[in-house]
Design a protein around this motif. Structure first.
Motif, PDB file in Angstrom:
ATOM      1  N   ARG A   3       0.807  -1.215   0.000  1.00  0.00           N
ATOM      2  CA  ARG A   3       0.000   0.000   0.000  1.00  0.00           C
ATOM      3  C   ARG A   3       0.845   1.273   0.000  1.00  0.00           C
ATOM      4  NH1 ARG A   3      -4.959  -0.611   3.933  1.00  0.00           N
ATOM      5  NH2 ARG A   3      -5.566   1.113   2.657  1.00  0.00           N
ATOM      6  N   ARG A   6       2.299   2.824  -4.234  1.00  0.00           N
ATOM      7  CA  ARG A   6       1.364   2.987  -5.347  1.00  0.00           C
ATOM      8  C   ARG A   6       2.055   3.748  -6.467  1.00  0.00           C
ATOM      9  NH1 ARG A   6      -3.916   0.839  -3.865  1.00  0.00           N
ATOM     10  NH2 ARG A   6      -3.986   1.024  -1.654  1.00  0.00           N
ATOM     11  N   SER A  10      -1.747   6.124 -10.519  1.00  0.00           N
ATOM     12  CA  SER A  10      -2.770   5.171 -10.105  1.00  0.00           C
ATOM     13  C   SER A  10      -3.946   5.960  -9.543  1.00  0.00           C
ATOM     14  CB  SER A  10      -2.223   4.219  -9.043  1.00  0.00           C
ATOM     15  OG  SER A  10      -2.101   4.893  -7.789  1.00  0.00           O
ATOM     16  N   VAL A  12      -5.411   5.869  -6.716  1.00  0.00           N
ATOM     17  CA  VAL A  12      -5.161   6.315  -5.345  1.00  0.00           C
ATOM     18  C   VAL A  12      -4.177   7.482  -5.336  1.00  0.00           C
ATOM     19  CG1 VAL A  12      -4.228   5.620  -3.098  1.00  0.00           C
ATOM     20  CG2 VAL A  12      -5.779   4.100  -4.328  1.00  0.00           C
ATOM     21  N   THR A  51      -1.919   6.155   0.786  1.00  0.00           N
ATOM     22  CA  THR A  51      -1.892   4.793   1.332  1.00  0.00           C
ATOM     23  C   THR A  51      -3.276   4.272   1.652  1.00  0.00           C
ATOM     24  OG1 THR A  51      -1.552   5.614   3.579  1.00  0.00           O
ATOM     25  CG2 THR A  51       0.418   5.069   2.291  1.00  0.00           C
ATOM     26  N   ASN A  53      -7.490   3.548   0.703  1.00  0.00           N
ATOM     27  CA  ASN A  53      -8.239   2.966  -0.400  1.00  0.00           C
ATOM     28  C   ASN A  53      -9.667   3.492  -0.305  1.00  0.00           C
ATOM     29  OD1 ASN A  53      -8.824   1.459  -2.631  1.00  0.00           O
ATOM     30  ND2 ASN A  53      -9.046  -0.460  -1.528  1.00  0.00           N
ATOM     31  N   SER A  55     -13.520   4.734  -0.725  1.00  0.00           N
ATOM     32  CA  SER A  55     -14.747   4.317  -1.412  1.00  0.00           C
ATOM     33  C   SER A  55     -15.307   5.519  -2.152  1.00  0.00           C
ATOM     34  CB  SER A  55     -15.780   3.817  -0.400  1.00  0.00           C
ATOM     35  OG  SER A  55     -16.245   4.901   0.387  1.00  0.00           O
TER      36      SER A  55
END
Length: 189
Positions: A3, A6, A10, A12, A51, A53, A55
């Motif tokens: 994590r 990345r 990306s 994120v 770091t 993720n 929603s």
């Protein structure tokens, strides 16, 4: 890949950079943005560090708290000619339902329209919190069946059907058939 590594570009990493940029532009602290968005300060810190993720619900809440469209937090600058192949593009998944939003195009600041491809599966309802005041959602269903609209006034759509409704009130998306797919245009004031 862990994590903490990345790749640049990306989803994120794009969200992390956009959150830092928009928070700096708004001149608010990490703690204040977390409070306005209703998320933990530690969660926001992780997102800005690239770091976390997030929603779709978290990113929407942050966009509303910052007063910017969702697309400004998940999209990158686009070249003159842009092709997004099926299954590609920046995607954000819902925590509530089998719902994926893929940003296809973000409007320029003066245009304030974003285009998404959304894919849903039956089984759960995705309830969306109100967006920026004055927002309008436009949807055209391309496959499956979809129940959508304000939570107190949903409509059922078939392939080819179109609906427009206020995006600044609680609203919902519910797939009524497998592999439901729609194009969503978000119009912001």
């Amino acid at each position: 890949m862990d994590r903490t590594t990345r790749p640049e570009g990306s989803p994120v990493a794009v969200i992390a950079a956009a959150l830092r940029r928009e928070r700096d532009r708004a001149g608010i602290s990490l703690g204040e943005l977390a409070r306005r968005a209703g998320i933990a300060k530690s969660t926001l810190s992780q997102l800005e560090a690239g770091t976390g993720n997030p929603s779709v619900e978290t990113v929407w809440a942050l966009g509303v708290a910052l007063g910017v469209p969702f697309s400004r937090l998940v999209g990158e600058a686009t070249p003159t000619v842009r092709v997004i192949r099926a299954g590609e593009g920046p995607q954000v998944r819902s925590q509530q339902a089998d719902f994926t939003g893929t940003l296809l195009a973000a409007g320029a600041p003066q245009v304030r329209q974003d285009i998404y491809l959304i894919e849903l599966e039956p089984g759960t309802v995705r309830t969306a919190e109100p967006h920026i005041p004055g927002s309008v959602e436009h949807l055209v269903v391309s496959a499956g069946r979809l129940r959508t609209g304000p939570v107190d006034e949903p409509v059922v759509l078939e392939p080819g059907d179109y609906v427009a409704f206020p995006g600044d009130v609680p609203h919902r998306y519910e797939a009524l058939a497998p592999h439901t797919c729609a194009v969503l245009v978000m119009e912001h004031p």
